[in-house]
Write a protein that holds these residues in place. Structure first.
Motif, mmCIF file in Angstrom:
data_model
loop_
_atom_site.group_PDB
_atom_site.id
_atom_site.type_symbol
_atom_site.label_atom_id
_atom_site.label_comp_id
_atom_site.label_asym_id
_atom_site.label_seq_id
_atom_site.Cartn_x
_atom_site.Cartn_y
_atom_site.Cartn_z
ATOM 1 N N PRO A 1 0.493 -0.791 -0.048
ATOM 2 C CA PRO A 1 0.189 0.208 0.039
ATOM 3 C C PRO A 1 0.572 0.989 0.057
ATOM 4 N N LEU A 2 1.925 0.957 0.801
ATOM 5 C CA LEU A 2 2.135 2.837 0.965
ATOM 6 C C LEU A 2 3.683 3.166 -0.514
ATOM 7 N N HIS A 3 3.719 1.552 -1.203
ATOM 8 C CA HIS A 3 4.298 2.178 -2.207
ATOM 9 C C HIS A 3 3.437 2.492 -3.440
ATOM 10 N N TYR A 4 2.663 2.114 -3.165
ATOM 11 C CA TYR A 4 1.231 2.425 -4.754
ATOM 12 C C TYR A 4 1.006 4.071 -3.789
ATOM 13 N N ILE A 5 1.080 4.201 -2.551
ATOM 14 C CA ILE A 5 0.417 5.606 -2.050
ATOM 15 C C ILE A 5 1.914 6.743 -2.662
ATOM 16 N N ALA A 6 2.334 6.004 -1.919
ATOM 17 C CA ALA A 6 3.903 7.483 -2.532
ATOM 18 C C ALA A 6 4.102 7.639 -4.311
ATOM 19 N N GLU A 7 4.234 6.177 -4.643
ATOM 20 C CA GLU A 7 4.507 6.480 -6.387
ATOM 21 C C GLU A 7 3.758 7.016 -6.738
ATOM 22 N N ASN A 8 2.157 6.658 -6.504
ATOM 23 C CA ASN A 8 0.915 7.487 -7.617
ATOM 24 C C ASN A 8 1.077 8.429 -6.819
ATOM 25 N N VAL A 9 0.726 9.319 -6.472
ATOM 26 C CA VAL A 9 0.264 10.464 -5.182
ATOM 27 C C VAL A 9 1.671 11.216 -5.736
ATOM 28 N N GLY A 10 2.481 11.070 -5.381
ATOM 29 C CA GLY A 10 4.451 11.675 -5.239
ATOM 30 C C GLY A 10 4.391 12.354 -6.616
ATOM 31 N N HIS A 11 5.165 10.860 -7.562
ATOM 32 C CA HIS A 11 5.213 11.229 -8.502
ATOM 33 C C HIS A 11 3.680 12.164 -9.295
ATOM 34 N N SER A 12 2.627 12.322 -9.262
ATOM 35 C CA SER A 12 1.453 12.920 -10.628
ATOM 36 C C SER A 12 1.683 14.172 -9.661
ATOM 37 N N LEU A 13 1.715 14.738 -8.790
ATOM 38 C CA LEU A 13 1.356 16.005 -7.748
ATOM 39 C C LEU A 13 3.035 16.671 -8.280
ATOM 40 N N ARG A 14 4.159 15.489 -8.415
ATOM 41 C CA ARG A 14 5.237 16.712 -8.824
ATOM 42 C C ARG A 14 5.161 16.885 -10.128
ATOM 43 N N LEU A 15 5.040 15.991 -10.888
ATOM 44 C CA LEU A 15 4.954 16.104 -12.064
ATOM 45 C C LEU A 15 3.508 17.530 -12.298
ATOM 46 N N ALA A 16 2.868 17.569 -11.765
ATOM 47 C CA ALA A 16 1.649 18.811 -11.853
ATOM 48 C C ALA A 16 3.004 20.195 -11.236
ATOM 49 N N GLU A 17 3.368 19.896 -10.227
ATOM 50 C CA GLU A 17 4.204 20.922 -9.613
ATOM 51 C C GLU A 17 5.110 21.927 -11.248
ATOM 52 N N ALA A 18 5.964 20.433 -11.922
ATOM 53 C CA ALA A 18 7.259 21.120 -12.693
ATOM 54 C C ALA A 18 6.406 21.874 -14.430
ATOM 55 N N ALA A 19 4.944 21.477 -13.820
ATOM 56 C CA ALA A 19 4.149 22.125 -15.235
ATOM 57 C C ALA A 19 3.226 23.227 -14.682
ATOM 58 N N ILE A 20 3.539 23.760 -13.485
ATOM 59 C CA ILE A 20 2.464 24.797 -13.295
ATOM 60 C C ILE A 20 3.877 25.592 -13.402
ATOM 61 N N LYS A 21 4.639 25.216 -13.088
ATOM 62 C CA LYS A 21 6.029 26.095 -12.582
ATOM 63 C C LYS A 21 6.507 26.581 -14.448
ATOM 64 N N ALA A 22 6.168 25.789 -15.242
ATOM 65 C CA ALA A 22 6.583 25.920 -16.281
ATOM 66 C C ALA A 22 5.282 26.290 -17.641
ATOM 67 N N GLY A 23 4.555 27.053 -16.594
ATOM 68 C CA GLY A 23 3.528 28.181 -17.453
ATOM 69 C C GLY A 23 2.297 26.967 -17.925
ATOM 70 N N CYS A 24 2.548 25.293 -17.381
ATOM 71 C CA CYS A 24 1.240 24.730 -18.561
ATOM 72 C C CYS A 24 0.224 24.509 -17.424
ATOM 73 N N LEU A 25 -0.763 24.967 -17.866
ATOM 74 C CA LEU A 25 -1.943 24.865 -16.784
ATOM 75 C C LEU A 25 -2.532 24.218 -16.731
ATOM 76 N N ARG A 26 -2.522 23.046 -17.574
ATOM 77 C CA ARG A 26 -3.831 22.547 -18.271
ATOM 78 C C ARG A 26 -3.102 20.419 -18.391
ATOM 79 N N PHE A 27 -4.249 19.723 -17.255
ATOM 80 C CA PHE A 27 -3.903 18.697 -17.668
ATOM 81 C C PHE A 27 -4.921 17.852 -17.157
ATOM 82 N N VAL A 28 -4.540 16.079 -18.159
ATOM 83 C CA VAL A 28 -5.132 15.440 -17.866
ATOM 84 C C VAL A 28 -5.134 14.205 -16.997
#
Ligand code: UFG
Length: 330
Positions: free
Chosen positions: A87-114
């Protein structure tokens, strides 16, 4: 023409979305670590960035190298059973990766995410068909990881102006009708490819996980949605995000099929019996999961074009028959 970053674009649903984007003339950059995806699933001419989502420096470089109109985020761990063991591996990977990706997109000014989200959000659903107003109550860490990502994106929408679409897939199956991509998981755990392989004599008999559910034939009912229809749902969501705020859609064909009905469809389409036996229930399987996709249809005009179980089995069968070893690139 628009340009999209597609994480997990070498995987099953991601590769079909890449084809749909290319077919309408868009440019795609795929980011995939190839842990589950296949190099051969990335069409010629598409840039493949082989990278880990955990590598935030690399992510920043990717966003600095291209200007993207949106990110489509498929890359994730997605097996319910495995999530119950880790469980912790799943949550850490899926949540951590997704939100860091969104953070990187936002920092670069890319504000649409599917986001690739899941029917597993609903656990044992309070009603069927499942609409977006149904209670979100995941019964496994995989579903819960996607719930957490949806909530994280919601904060980003409120604070940073991100517009996101969370697409809750029901059971993705089938393959590209033109035969350009297919389903190739290792290990394979999904019903449709396992039933086809059993019919083709490539695997031992299929085990039906329980025939004592409260359904007409006693086996679990799922909503199998063609992966190409899922891909076009992403196009519809992207168009919607151009003019509207964030959205969450349940995506299925709207038709339930039991495990026995899937076996019957494979036998009908393939013209061969599916050797199978009845086994015990699989932990965590709800009896019935069927989507109400009315919101997606009403708000975007999306319609499944390959909505029948036979379309799903026909295309899946054709790809597996033509690719006995799948992509054969491991
Ligand atoms: N099944 C069998 N025997 C098998 C494999 C599956 O009887 O060998 C049954 C399952 O019990 C279930 C149905 O076939 O009733 C479909 O099972 P899959 O493993 O193909 O798919 P799941 O419904 O478990 O899960 C899929 C995705 C999840 C997603 C879920 C949403 O893998 O990521 O659909 O409905 F969350």
């Amino acid at each position: 023409m628009s340009r999209y970053l597609v994480t997990g674009g070498a995987g099953f649903v991601g590769s079909h979305a890449v084809l749909a984007l290319l077919d309408r003339g868009d440019e795609v950059v795929v980011l995939d670590n190839l842990s589950q995806g296949h190099r051969a699933a990335v069409p010629a001419g598409v840039t493949l960035v082989e990278a880990e989502l955990a590598d935030t420096k690399r992510l920043a470089e990717v966003f600095a190298s291209w200007r993207f109109d949106a990110v489509l985020h498929f890359a994730a761990l997605s097996l319910v059973g495995a999530s119950m063991r880790e469980p912790l591996h799943y949550i850490a990977e899926n949540v951590g990766h997704s939100l860091r990706l969104a953070e990187a997109a936002i920092k670069a000014g890319c504000l649409r995410f599917v986001l690739s989200s899941t029917a597993a959000l609903f656990g044992e659903p309070e009603r069927v068909p499942i609409d977006e107003a149904c209670r979100v109550a995941p019964s496994n860490p995989y579903g819960d990881s996607k719930r957490m990502v949806e909530e994280g994106l919601d904060w980003a929408a409120r604070i940073h102006g991100l517009r996101y679409a969370a697409l809750r897939y029901f059971n993705a199956a089938g393959s590209d009708p033109q035969g350009r991509a297919g389903e190739d998981h290792d290990p394979e755990t999904h019903l449709v490819p396992l039933a086809i392989d059993a019919a083709l004599g490539r695997r031992p008999a299929l085990t039906v996980f329980g025939d004592d559910y409260a359904t007409p034939d006693g086996t679990c009912i799922r909503d199998y949605v063609h992966v190409t229809d899922l891909a076009t749902a992403h196009l519809a969501a992207l168009t919607r995000l151009e003019t509207h705020g964030s959205c969450r859609y349940n995506i299925g064909s709207g038709n339930g099929a039991s495990v026995k009905e899937v076996i019957a469809a494979v036998e009908r389409v393939g013209g061969r019996p599916v050797p199978h036996s009845i086994g015990p229930r699989r932990a965590g399987d709800p009896a019935v999961l069927v989507a109400a996709s009315d919101r997606l249809r009403a708000e975007t005009g999306w319609e499944p074009k390959l909505g029948s179980l036979d379309d799903i089995v026909r295309t899946a069968w054709a790809w597996r028959e033509a690719h006995p070893k799948g992509y054969d690139d491991r």
